[in-house]
Design an enzyme around this catalytic site. Structure first.
Site, PDB file in Angstrom:
ATOM      1  N   ASP A 114      -1.151  16.317  -1.147  1.00 15.72           N
ATOM      2  CA  ASP A 114      -1.493  15.389  -1.890  1.00 15.72           C
ATOM      3  C   ASP A 114       0.281  16.226  -3.758  1.00 15.72           C
ATOM      4  OD1 ASP A 114      -3.479  14.377  -3.333  1.00 15.72           O
ATOM      5  OD2 ASP A 114      -2.578  14.897  -4.866  1.00 15.72           O
ATOM      6  N   CYS A 164       0.641  -0.807  -0.336  1.00 11.73           N
ATOM      7  CA  CYS A 164      -0.137   0.327   0.029  1.00 11.73           C
ATOM      8  C   CYS A 164       1.038   1.662  -0.202  1.00 11.73           C
ATOM      9  CB  CYS A 164      -0.995  -0.251   1.511  1.00 11.73           C
ATOM     10  SG  CYS A 164      -1.813   1.655   1.499  1.00 11.73           S
ATOM     11  N   ASN A 224     -13.019  10.147  -1.594  1.00 15.38           N
ATOM     12  CA  ASN A 224     -13.500   8.823  -2.583  1.00 15.38           C
ATOM     13  C   ASN A 224     -13.598   7.514  -2.453  1.00 15.38           C
ATOM     14  OD1 ASN A 224     -13.272  11.042  -4.123  1.00 15.38           O
ATOM     15  ND2 ASN A 224     -11.384  10.492  -4.857  1.00 15.38           N
ATOM     16  N   HIS A 274      -3.517   0.604   8.112  1.00 16.61           N
ATOM     17  CA  HIS A 274      -4.078   0.755   7.511  1.00 16.61           C
ATOM     18  C   HIS A 274      -6.250   0.045   7.007  1.00 16.61           C
ATOM     19  CE1 HIS A 274      -4.375  -0.417   2.744  1.00 16.61           C
ATOM     20  NE2 HIS A 274      -5.392  -1.126   2.971  1.00 16.61           N
ATOM     21  N   HIS A 323      -9.727  13.941   1.810  1.00 13.96           N
ATOM     22  CA  HIS A 323      -8.799  15.083   0.521  1.00 13.96           C
ATOM     23  C   HIS A 323      -9.445  16.099   1.365  1.00 13.96           C
ATOM     24  CE1 HIS A 323      -7.639  13.444  -3.483  1.00 13.96           C
ATOM     25  NE2 HIS A 323      -8.285  12.268  -2.549  1.00 13.96           N
ATOM     26  N   HIS A 347      -8.975   7.565   2.602  1.00  7.77           N
ATOM     27  CA  HIS A 347      -7.500   9.374   2.835  1.00  7.77           C
ATOM     28  C   HIS A 347      -8.563  10.245   3.037  1.00  7.77           C
ATOM     29  CE1 HIS A 347      -7.508   7.771  -1.372  1.00  7.77           C
ATOM     30  NE2 HIS A 347      -7.563   9.073  -1.498  1.00  7.77           N
ATOM     31  N   HIS A 401      -5.980   2.598   1.095  1.00  7.97           N
ATOM     32  CA  HIS A 401      -6.081   2.916   2.065  1.00  7.97           C
ATOM     33  C   HIS A 401      -6.511   4.041   2.504  1.00  7.97           C
ATOM     34  CE1 HIS A 401      -2.648   3.518   5.218  1.00  7.97           C
ATOM     35  NE2 HIS A 401      -3.726   4.747   5.348  1.00  7.97           N
ATOM     36  N   GLY A 451     -13.501   7.506  -8.431  1.00  9.42           N
ATOM     37  CA  GLY A 451     -12.142   8.021  -8.354  1.00  9.42           C
ATOM     38  C   GLY A 451     -11.326   7.813  -7.569  1.00  9.42           C
ATOM     39  N   CYS A 483       0.603   3.094   3.224  1.00  6.23           N
ATOM     40  CA  CYS A 483       1.705   2.249   4.543  1.00  6.23           C
ATOM     41  C   CYS A 483       3.171   3.310   4.259  1.00  6.23           C
ATOM     42  CB  CYS A 483       0.838   1.240   3.929  1.00  6.23           C
ATOM     43  SG  CYS A 483      -0.919   0.302   5.200  1.00  6.23           S
TER      44      CYS A 483
HETATM   45  P1  AMP Z   1      -7.713   9.284  -4.622  1.00  9.51           P
HETATM   46  O1  AMP Z   1      -7.960   9.547  -6.067  1.00  9.51           O
HETATM   47  O2  AMP Z   1      -8.791   9.278  -4.120  1.00  9.51           O
HETATM   48  O3  AMP Z   1      -7.880   7.545  -3.603  1.00  9.51           O
HETATM   49  O4  AMP Z   1      -6.416   9.673  -4.302  1.00  9.51           O
HETATM   50  C1  AMP Z   1      -5.693   9.206  -4.056  1.00  9.51           C
HETATM   51  C2  AMP Z   1      -4.574  10.597  -3.718  1.00  9.51           C
HETATM   52  O5  AMP Z   1      -3.391  10.778  -3.870  1.00  9.51           O
HETATM   53  C3  AMP Z   1      -4.646  11.682  -5.638  1.00  9.51           C
HETATM   54  O6  AMP Z   1      -4.788  12.802  -4.982  1.00  9.51           O
HETATM   55  C4  AMP Z   1      -3.023  11.435  -5.636  1.00  9.51           C
HETATM   56  O7  AMP Z   1      -2.613  13.217  -6.122  1.00  9.51           O
HETATM   57  C5  AMP Z   1      -2.519  11.202  -4.271  1.00  9.51           C
HETATM   58  N1  AMP Z   1      -1.639  10.693  -4.262  1.00  9.51           N
HETATM   59  C6  AMP Z   1      -1.139   9.194  -5.259  1.00  9.51           C
HETATM   60  N2  AMP Z   1       0.629   9.714  -4.585  1.00  9.51           N
HETATM   61  C7  AMP Z   1       0.818   9.836  -3.987  1.00  9.51           C
HETATM   62  C8  AMP Z   1       2.562  10.968  -3.425  1.00  9.51           C
HETATM   63  N3  AMP Z   1       3.053   9.272  -3.538  1.00  9.51           N
HETATM   64  N4  AMP Z   1       2.472  11.817  -2.633  1.00  9.51           N
HETATM   65  C9  AMP Z   1       1.224  13.171  -2.310  1.00  9.51           C
HETATM   66  N5  AMP Z   1       0.423  12.410  -2.556  1.00  9.51           N
HETATM   67  C10 AMP Z   1       0.034  11.582  -3.775  1.00  9.51           C
HETATM   68 ZN    ZN Z   2      -1.877   1.333   3.695  1.00  5.24          ZN
END
Ligand code: AMP
Ligand code: ZN
Length: 115
Positions: free
Chosen positions: A36, A10, A91, A52, A106, A104, A102, A97, A13
């Site tokens: 982000d 993940c 999301n 997780h 936004h 999160h 894991h 989307g 993680c």
């Molecule tokens: P979601 O599409 O809701 O699963 O959101 C995942 C978010 O993670 C997206 O907005 C990506 O821009 C962000 N993301 C992906 N990889 C990274 C990373 N290494 N560091 C920070 N944000 C990330």
């Molecule tokens: Zn995780």
């Protein structure tokens, strides 16, 4: 961390464990917040539980208090960035989307947003 609390494959993680770099905004024993990489607002922070859970419903069922703490942390971030105004998005599911499984939050703030 034990097998049940960490998923080796993940991305988030790995970020929590410091194995993938991130721009940390906040950390405590249970939560980690970071910028982000592809911001959709002037301030775009992701808040994750260190443990997780795949999505917000899984977290709500297992630990509703921790979900509440995530919301209050979003409020804190927005209080500092933009007089307490923010958009909070979870999301949930690939077709909505979600790309990282894991949970999160936004937190979008730092500017006036369209309705
Ligand atoms: P979601 O599409 O809701 O699963 O959101 C995942 C978010 O993670 C997206 O907005 C990506 O821009 C962000 N993301 C992906 N990889 C990274 C990373 N290494 N560091 C920070 N944000 C990330
Ligand atoms: Zn995780």
């Amino acid at each position: 961390m034990s097998e049940s609390t960490r998923d080796e494959g993940c991305l988030f993680c790995r970020i929590v464990a410091g194995q993938v770099p991130s721009e940390k905004v906040y950390e405590d024993g249970e939560l980690y917040a970071f910028k982000d990489v592809n911001p959709k607002a002037a301030v775009h922070v992701l808040i994750v539980p260190k443990r997780h859970y795949a999505d917000v419903a899984e977290l709500a069922a297992a630990d509703p208090q921790l979900l509440g703490r995530m919301v209050l942390k979003a409020q804190d971030i927005a209080d500092q960035a933009f007089h307490g105004a923010y958009r909070l998005i979870f999301n949930t599911g690939r077709d909505a989307g979600q790309s990282v499984f894991h949970v999160h939050a936004h937190v979008l703030t730092g500017e006036v947003m369209d309705e």
